[in-house]
Design a protein around this motif. Structure first.
Motif, PDB file in Angstrom:
ATOM      1  N   ILE A   1     -83.522  53.235 -20.747  1.00  5.61           N
ATOM      2  CA  ILE A   1     -84.878  52.669 -20.836  1.00  5.61           C
ATOM      3  C   ILE A   1     -85.118  52.129 -22.247  1.00  5.61           C
ATOM      4  O   ILE A   1     -84.856  52.802 -23.243  1.00  5.61           O
ATOM      5  N   ASN A   2     -85.592  50.896 -22.317  1.00  5.33           N
ATOM      6  CA  ASN A   2     -85.791  50.235 -23.611  1.00  5.33           C
ATOM      7  C   ASN A   2     -87.236  49.764 -23.723  1.00  5.33           C
ATOM      8  O   ASN A   2     -87.662  48.844 -23.023  1.00  5.33           O
ATOM      9  N   LYS A   3     -87.975  50.400 -24.619  1.00  9.12           N
ATOM     10  CA  LYS A   3     -89.387  50.076 -24.792  1.00  9.12           C
ATOM     11  C   LYS A   3     -89.626  48.947 -25.788  1.00  9.12           C
ATOM     12  O   LYS A   3     -90.762  48.516 -25.986  1.00  9.12           O
ATOM     13  N   ASP A   4     -88.531  48.459 -26.402  1.00 10.32           N
ATOM     14  CA  ASP A   4     -88.674  47.414 -27.422  1.00 10.32           C
ATOM     15  C   ASP A   4     -88.556  46.001 -26.860  1.00 10.32           C
ATOM     16  O   ASP A   4     -88.872  45.031 -27.547  1.00 10.32           O
ATOM     17  N   VAL A   5     -88.085  45.895 -25.638  1.00 13.38           N
ATOM     18  CA  VAL A   5     -87.899  44.563 -25.039  1.00 13.38           C
ATOM     19  C   VAL A   5     -89.259  43.959 -24.692  1.00 13.38           C
ATOM     20  O   VAL A   5     -90.100  44.602 -24.065  1.00 13.38           O
ATOM     21  N   ASN A   6     -89.466  42.703 -25.105  1.00 12.61           N
ATOM     22  CA  ASN A   6     -90.733  42.005 -24.840  1.00 12.61           C
ATOM     23  C   ASN A   6     -90.738  41.250 -23.514  1.00 12.61           C
ATOM     24  O   ASN A   6     -91.755  41.203 -22.821  1.00 12.61           O
ATOM     25  N   ILE A   7     -89.585  40.637 -23.196  1.00 13.59           N
ATOM     26  CA  ILE A   7     -89.499  39.774 -22.013  1.00 13.59           C
ATOM     27  C   ILE A   7     -88.227  40.072 -21.242  1.00 13.59           C
ATOM     28  O   ILE A   7     -87.145  40.194 -21.831  1.00 13.59           O
ATOM     29  N   VAL A   8     -88.328  40.170 -19.917  1.00 13.09           N
ATOM     30  CA  VAL A   8     -87.153  40.219 -19.042  1.00 13.09           C
ATOM     31  C   VAL A   8     -87.189  38.977 -18.163  1.00 13.09           C
ATOM     32  O   VAL A   8     -88.184  38.711 -17.479  1.00 13.09           O
ATOM     33  N   LEU A   9     -86.119  38.211 -18.212  1.00 10.16           N
ATOM     34  CA  LEU A   9     -86.005  37.004 -17.402  1.00 10.16           C
ATOM     35  C   LEU A   9     -85.050  37.264 -16.247  1.00 10.16           C
ATOM     36  O   LEU A   9     -83.886  37.620 -16.464  1.00 10.16           O
ATOM     37  N   LEU A  10     -85.540  37.108 -15.026  1.00  9.01           N
ATOM     38  CA  LEU A  10     -84.711  37.252 -13.828  1.00  9.01           C
ATOM     39  C   LEU A  10     -84.394  35.845 -13.322  1.00  9.01           C
ATOM     40  O   LEU A  10     -85.268  35.132 -12.841  1.00  9.01           O
ATOM     41  N   SER A  11     -83.147  35.445 -13.448  1.00 12.67           N
ATOM     42  CA  SER A  11     -82.761  34.072 -13.142  1.00 12.67           C
ATOM     43  C   SER A  11     -82.779  33.788 -11.632  1.00 12.67           C
ATOM     44  O   SER A  11     -82.496  34.673 -10.821  1.00 12.67           O
ATOM     45  N   SER A  12     -83.074  32.556 -11.295  1.00 15.44           N
ATOM     46  CA  SER A  12     -83.066  32.147  -9.887  1.00 15.44           C
ATOM     47  C   SER A  12     -81.649  31.894  -9.374  1.00 15.44           C
ATOM     48  O   SER A  12     -81.437  31.733  -8.172  1.00 15.44           O
TER      49      SER A  12
ATOM     50  N   PRO B   1     -80.307  35.072  -6.451  1.00 11.07           N
ATOM     51  CA  PRO B   1     -81.679  34.566  -6.235  1.00 11.07           C
ATOM     52  C   PRO B   1     -82.741  35.656  -6.373  1.00 11.07           C
ATOM     53  O   PRO B   1     -83.273  36.159  -5.386  1.00 11.07           O
ATOM     54  N   PHE B   2     -83.040  36.030  -7.594  1.00 15.47           N
ATOM     55  CA  PHE B   2     -84.052  37.067  -7.826  1.00 15.47           C
ATOM     56  C   PHE B   2     -85.406  36.635  -7.268  1.00 15.47           C
ATOM     57  O   PHE B   2     -85.783  35.466  -7.364  1.00 15.47           O
ATOM     58  N   LYS B   3     -86.114  37.597  -6.681  1.00 16.25           N
ATOM     59  CA  LYS B   3     -87.431  37.352  -6.083  1.00 16.25           C
ATOM     60  C   LYS B   3     -88.469  38.285  -6.697  1.00 16.25           C
ATOM     61  O   LYS B   3     -88.158  39.161  -7.501  1.00 16.25           O
ATOM     62  N   GLU B   4     -89.702  38.118  -6.251  1.00 22.55           N
ATOM     63  CA  GLU B   4     -90.827  38.911  -6.766  1.00 22.55           C
ATOM     64  C   GLU B   4     -90.563  40.414  -6.649  1.00 22.55           C
ATOM     65  O   GLU B   4     -90.894  41.184  -7.566  1.00 22.55           O
ATOM     66  N   LYS B   5     -89.955  40.861  -5.544  1.00 20.38           N
ATOM     67  CA  LYS B   5     -89.728  42.294  -5.340  1.00 20.38           C
ATOM     68  C   LYS B   5     -88.809  42.900  -6.395  1.00 20.38           C
ATOM     69  O   LYS B   5     -88.898  44.099  -6.705  1.00 20.38           O
ATOM     70  N   HIS B   6     -87.925  42.074  -6.982  1.00 22.73           N
ATOM     71  CA  HIS B   6     -86.989  42.600  -7.972  1.00 22.73           C
ATOM     72  C   HIS B   6     -87.675  42.893  -9.304  1.00 22.73           C
ATOM     73  O   HIS B   6     -87.153  43.663 -10.111  1.00 22.73           O
ATOM     74  N   LYS B   7     -88.829  42.296  -9.514  1.00 25.25           N
ATOM     75  CA  LYS B   7     -89.563  42.559 -10.747  1.00 25.25           C
ATOM     76  C   LYS B   7     -89.953  44.033 -10.818  1.00 25.25           C
ATOM     77  O   LYS B   7     -89.900  44.664 -11.881  1.00 25.25           O
ATOM     78  N   ARG B   8     -90.310  44.606  -9.673  1.00 28.62           N
ATOM     79  CA  ARG B   8     -90.680  46.025  -9.627  1.00 28.62           C
ATOM     80  C   ARG B   8     -89.460  46.907  -9.895  1.00 28.62           C
ATOM     81  O   ARG B   8     -89.569  47.957 -10.535  1.00 28.62           O
ATOM     82  N   ASP B   9     -88.298  46.478  -9.406  1.00 29.00           N
ATOM     83  CA  ASP B   9     -87.071  47.267  -9.601  1.00 29.00           C
ATOM     84  C   ASP B   9     -86.724  47.397 -11.081  1.00 29.00           C
ATOM     85  O   ASP B   9     -86.195  48.425 -11.517  1.00 29.00           O
ATOM     86  N   ILE B  10     -87.014  46.368 -11.836  1.00 31.72           N
ATOM     87  CA  ILE B  10     -86.569  46.305 -13.227  1.00 31.72           C
ATOM     88  C   ILE B  10     -87.604  46.836 -14.217  1.00 31.72           C
ATOM     89  O   ILE B  10     -87.272  47.279 -15.315  1.00 31.72           O
ATOM     90  N   GLN B  11     -88.868  46.823 -13.816  1.00 30.78           N
ATOM     91  CA  GLN B  11     -89.952  47.143 -14.751  1.00 30.78           C
ATOM     92  C   GLN B  11     -89.836  48.534 -15.356  1.00 30.78           C
ATOM     93  O   GLN B  11     -90.101  48.728 -16.547  1.00 30.78           O
ATOM     94  N   GLU B  12     -89.393  49.509 -14.558  1.00 32.79           N
ATOM     95  CA  GLU B  12     -89.352  50.886 -15.070  1.00 32.79           C
ATOM     96  C   GLU B  12     -88.359  51.057 -16.216  1.00 32.79           C
ATOM     97  O   GLU B  12     -88.496  51.969 -17.043  1.00 32.79           O
ATOM     98  N   PHE B  13     -87.373  50.176 -16.282  1.00 33.14           N
ATOM     99  CA  PHE B  13     -86.368  50.297 -17.345  1.00 33.14           C
ATOM    100  C   PHE B  13     -86.770  49.539 -18.620  1.00 33.14           C
ATOM    101  O   PHE B  13     -86.196  49.752 -19.673  1.00 33.14           O
ATOM    102  N   TYR B  14     -87.754  48.676 -18.473  1.00 35.79           N
ATOM    103  CA  TYR B  14     -88.308  47.937 -19.624  1.00 35.79           C
ATOM    104  C   TYR B  14     -89.827  47.994 -19.516  1.00 35.79           C
ATOM    105  O   TYR B  14     -90.488  47.008 -19.200  1.00 35.79           O
TER     106      TYR B  14
END
Length: 267
Positions: free
Chosen positions: A205-216, A220-233
């Protein structure tokens, strides 16, 4: 008697052309788009299934496979004058197999200057110097405007994801990483080469990251994957990013910097 034109590709391989190639096979999506923007659509006889711009191209032109798995028999049947490859997109084995059919040009792109050089080379190969110059001038104008825009913007720590299961990110020595730097995005995986796999767990878990970009693309990352990644950043803004803008290096660059400006304004 026709004079033979000698050119080099971006791996400094020598190509001898008896005449301007009229039957082109493109094995790279961004290069297919570039060819069309140079006015060469009518000369395309083969493309990959990933060549999605212009949108009608796969209906009008023979599909010869993917970027890494090709139907060489289909390519041979098309009787091309030249096949266009890329060092990253296509394997050495593919290039060598294509060389048994006709001339092969291989691009190798890491920075914007490499992209501009490729456009110049295509201008020379296909007798489209004026059209190539126009595309280059447009890109250079967009970059100049963007550099003024981004000059006083803060540096932000980012992660750029390209794949899931396993999780993979863009690291150093990639065109994506180069464009991230132009955007004043500090890639936290800049110390890793190419496209490393990473583990996501409670210990990462990294609390210093400002932006996570999920590439298309390629995943093909979708809206649901944003929730998967948020807990780690937990402190990052997670954004679905247009992968074509960060990885396509041909005429797509005429549009990319407006996209980057919009991306930054919406952070």
């Amino acid at each position: 008697m026709n004079s033979i034109k000698t050119i080099k590709d971006q791996l400094n391989r020598i190509i001898h052309l008896k005449e301007t190639p009229k039957r082109i096979v493109s094995l790279v999506p961004s290069q297919t788009e570039l060819l069309c923007d140079l006015g060469l659509e009518d000369f395309l006889v083969g493309v990959t299934k990933f060549c999605v711009h212009p949108r009608h191209i796969r209906k009008d032109v023979t599909i010869v496979g993917g970027t890494k798995q090709l139907h060489l028999d289909k390519i041979k049947a098309l009787q091309p004058d030249i096949i266009l490859c890329n060092k990253e997109e296509n394997t050495k084995a593919i290039v060598e197999a294509c060389e048994s059919i006709c001339n092969v040009h291989v691009s190798d792109i890491f920075i914007i200057d490499d992209s501009l050089e490729l456009i110049r080379q295509y201008g020379a190969v296909f007798n489209k110097l004026e059209e190539a110059s126009t595309v280059i001038n447009n890109i250079e104008s967009e970059i100049k405007d963007f550099n003024t825009f981004i000059k006083n913007k803060p540096q932000l720590k980012v992660v750029y994801f390209i794949w899931k299961t396993p999780w993979m990110v863009a690291g150093n020595n990639t065109f994506i990483n180069y464009l991230l730097k132009l955007n004043k995005f500090e890639n936290i995986f800049d110390n890793e080469s190419r496209y490393p796999e990473i583990k996501l767990s409670k210990s990462t878990i990294n609390k210093d990251v400002n932006i996570v970009l999920l590439s298309s693309e390629p995943y093909p990352f979708k809206e649901k994957h944003k929730r998967d990644i948020q807990e780690f950043y937990p402190n990052a803004k997670v954004i679905l990013a247009d992968g074509e803008m960060f990885s396509w290096y041909g005429s797509r660059l005429t549009k990319a910097f407006k996209y980057f400006k919009s991306l930054r304004l919406n952070l």
